[in-house]
Design a protein around this motif. Structure first.
Motif, PDB file in Angstrom:
ATOM      1  N   THR A  48       0.841  -1.197   0.000  1.00  0.00           N
ATOM      2  CA  THR A  48       0.000   0.000   0.000  1.00  0.00           C
ATOM      3  C   THR A  48       0.878   1.250   0.000  1.00  0.00           C
ATOM      4  O   THR A  48       0.652   2.184  -0.776  1.00  0.00           O
ATOM      5  CB  THR A  48      -0.947  -0.001   1.216  1.00  0.00           C
TER       6      THR A  48
ATOM      7  N   GLY B  66       2.674   1.628  -3.334  1.00  0.00           N
ATOM      8  CA  GLY B  66       1.761   2.089  -4.370  1.00  0.00           C
ATOM      9  C   GLY B  66       1.365   3.551  -4.249  1.00  0.00           C
ATOM     10  O   GLY B  66       1.063   4.201  -5.246  1.00  0.00           O
ATOM     11  N   ARG B  67       1.377   4.082  -3.039  1.00  0.00           N
ATOM     12  CA  ARG B  67       1.020   5.499  -2.879  1.00  0.00           C
ATOM     13  C   ARG B  67       2.235   6.412  -3.033  1.00  0.00           C
ATOM     14  O   ARG B  67       2.138   7.623  -2.894  1.00  0.00           O
ATOM     15  CB  ARG B  67       0.299   5.754  -1.555  1.00  0.00           C
TER      16      ARG B  67
ATOM     17  N   TYR C 148      -3.662   1.878  -4.970  1.00  0.00           N
ATOM     18  CA  TYR C 148      -2.298   1.768  -4.433  1.00  0.00           C
ATOM     19  C   TYR C 148      -1.754   0.353  -4.607  1.00  0.00           C
ATOM     20  O   TYR C 148      -0.608   0.164  -5.016  1.00  0.00           O
ATOM     21  CB  TYR C 148      -2.259   2.148  -2.956  1.00  0.00           C
TER      22      TYR C 148
ATOM     23  N   GLU D  76      -1.012  -0.367  -8.277  1.00  0.00           N
ATOM     24  CA  GLU D  76       0.227   0.311  -8.688  1.00  0.00           C
ATOM     25  C   GLU D  76       1.451  -0.444  -8.160  1.00  0.00           C
ATOM     26  O   GLU D  76       2.429  -0.634  -8.879  1.00  0.00           O
ATOM     27  CB  GLU D  76       0.229   1.753  -8.178  1.00  0.00           C
TER      28      GLU D  76
END
Length: 136
Positions: free
Chosen positions: A77, A80-81, A117, A120
């Motif tokens: 997470t 991804g962010r 997220y 990604e």
């Protein structure tokens, strides 16, 4: 050529979280209207209990993951962010391990754009949600 770190969680489990998170978010958003007042089974934004069921299923799924899988999910997470890139994976994972507690599921589900997220992050690992969907 960059080295792809190993994950403790399978891509299939991550993609399941992505799928359920998207379903839960879209159903929770609904149209924002009460469809039929007076019916005990009607919920705000959508008829029935789909969003609540998906959310409960997602909470249970995340809680049932082992600690290493939960840590990877949090680190993914953050990856991804944009809190780092693959070269920072060990550091992100170490931070996620240090922050790990019994509220991981609540934390993740409460994270806006969780599915985006995670998707990604998995792309950085060379895994595509579309490929996962094709296998279903």
């Amino acid at each position: 050529m960059r080295v792809i770190p190993n994950l403790s969680i399978s891509p299939e489990k991550v993609f399941f979280v992505i799928s359920k998170s998207r379903r839960s978010d879209s159903e929770a958003a609904g149209n924002g209207v009460i469809l039929e007042s007076g019916d005990d089974d009607m919920s705000f934004g959508r008829g029935g209990r789909g969003a609540t069921t998906d959310r409960a299923e997602l909470v249970g799924f995340i809680r049932d993951l082992n600690i290493d899988e939960q840590i990877d999910l949090v680190a993914l997470t953050w990856l991804g962010r944009g809190d780092g890139d693959l070269s920072d994976w060990r550091e992100l994972r170490a931070q996620a391990a240090q922050a790990h507690n019994q509220r991981t599921a609540s934390y993740l589900i409460g994270t806006p754009m969780l599915a985006d997220y995670l998707e990604e992050a998995m792309a950085q690992f060379g895994k595509s949600f579309e490929e996962f969907e094709e296998q279903l």
